[in-house]
Design an enzyme around this catalytic site. Structure first.
Site, short mmCIF file in Angstrom:
data_model
loop_
_atom_site.label_atom_id
_atom_site.label_comp_id
_atom_site.label_asym_id
_atom_site.label_seq_id
_atom_site.Cartn_x
_atom_site.Cartn_y
_atom_site.Cartn_z
N TRP A 155 -78.40 -75.27 -85.72
CA TRP A 155 -78.36 -76.61 -86.29
C TRP A 155 -76.98 -76.91 -86.91
CZ3 TRP A 155 -77.59 -77.79 -91.48
CH2 TRP A 155 -77.63 -76.71 -92.37
N ASP A 185 -77.24 -83.88 -97.20
CA ASP A 185 -78.18 -82.76 -97.20
C ASP A 185 -79.57 -83.27 -96.83
OD1 ASP A 185 -80.28 -80.98 -98.88
OD2 ASP A 185 -78.55 -79.76 -98.35
N HIS A 247 -73.46 -71.90 -103.21
CA HIS A 247 -74.62 -71.06 -103.53
C HIS A 247 -74.30 -69.62 -103.17
CE1 HIS A 247 -77.96 -74.37 -103.42
NE2 HIS A 247 -77.49 -74.16 -104.64
N HIS A 256 -70.24 -73.30 -96.76
CA HIS A 256 -70.45 -74.72 -97.00
C HIS A 256 -70.40 -74.99 -98.50
CE1 HIS A 256 -74.38 -72.74 -97.08
NE2 HIS A 256 -74.79 -73.69 -97.92
#
Length: 322
Positions: A155, A185, A247, A256
């Protein structure tokens, strides 16, 4: 340059998109179990299946946040078509159920189909533990886990190659070293109060902040500057209005950056997971290999496959003592 031309081939079969192309309602969804019910976030995660479709599904239902733009003196929230049902009143206090008209009463639905065991585990309620990840733990346990699991990134490649979501791109830099694509998002419902974008880098060999060195400072600063400018240009938000962070551990291993509205309490903003982009840049400017030397805490779930490895090494103990 396409991923194929770089020698990157996806080993995953193409997903069955028929469900997402034709679905109009949830009448064919057959509930199997409730994976998680967050009363704080007003989110419920459901496991089940769709009639006439192969494979399991995860359906996530989330009550949407109020939009300030809808709360005006002539708002449809304040009209006679809405209904109040009184529960009780005591002196100046009254408690009611409020039933607004349909267009004000939407619920955001996310459907994952076909859902893998990883998806089901991700959205299940479970016990969490803090791991203090030293460089040795990273190389001995974490990196082999990342390599062995072969997390599906198709994806992500679809976005980078404009095979999917190309109409949702906010800003793109095509530079092969410092380029990125910024898209909304999946969790964002479109209201500015819950603004949430992801900046996904073009390079394919950077998995997480563990891989970052001073060589990547131009990339990080480019994402920061152009991401902030794009959001300001379209939504009028200043850099001081934004929470920009990584994260660790990330939910997928292709570097990202998260851009969210500071007023929005997005999932994953707590200190055991979020690392501000400005802090990461500053740490690397102080020490080029900071993230190869440092101990980085992160949260592991008890039903994650690699949890047993941390138990075996004596890094963490199960709370039930087993």
């Amino acid at each position: 340059m396409s991923l194929e031309s770089q020698g990157i081939q996806s080993k995953k079969p193409k997903l069955n998109l028929n469900l997402h192309e034709n679905i109009k309602d949830l009448s064919e969804f057959k509930l199997g179990s409730v994976l998680q019910n967050s009363t704080n976030r007003k989110v419920v995660c459901l496991r089940g299946s769709f009639q006439s479709k192969e494979g399991e599904a995860v359906v996530i239902l989330e009550k949407t946040a109020f939009s300030v733009d809808d709360l005006t003196s002539d708002s449809k929230f304040f009209c006679e078509k809405n209904q109040l049902e009184k529960i009780f009143h005591n002196d100046v206090y009254g408690d009611y159920k409020y039933f607004p008209i349909q267009e004000l009463n939407s619920i955001k639905a996310t459907i994952i189909h076909p859902a893998t065991e990883k998806h089901i585990a991700k959205y299940s309620s479970q016990t969490f533990y803090i791991i203090e990840e030293t460089p040795d733990i990273y190389f001995e346990i974490v990196l082999p886990h990342i390599t062995d699991q072969k997390f599906d990134l198709q994806w992500v490649y679809n976005i980078l190659e404009h095979k999917s979501e190309s109409d949702r791109i906010l800003v793109e830099d095509t530079d092969p070293n410092n380029g990125f694509v910024m898209v909304p998002d999946l969790k964002w419902n479109g209201e500015i109060d819950t603004l949430y974008f992801l900046a996904i880098i073009k390079k394919i060999n950077i998995k997480s902040i563990r891989d970052l060195t001073s060589d990547h400072l131009p990339l990080l600063k480019n994402i920061r500057d152009k991401g902030i400018a794009a959001i300001k240009n379209k939504y009028g938000l200043e850099s001081s209005d934004l929470r920009i962070y990584f994260h660790y551990q990330p939910s997928f291993y292709h570097l990202h950056v998260h851009f969210t509205y500071l007023r929005h309490e997005a999932p994953g903003i707590l200190t055991e997971r979020a690392h501000l982009l400005t802090t990461v840049i500053n740490n690397i400017e102080l020490l080029s290999d900071y993230y190869q030397r440092s101990t980085i805490p992160f949260v592991v779930r008890e039903n994650d496959k690699w949890f047993d490895k941390f138990v075996e090494k004596g890094i963490v103990k199960r709370r039930n003592g087993i």
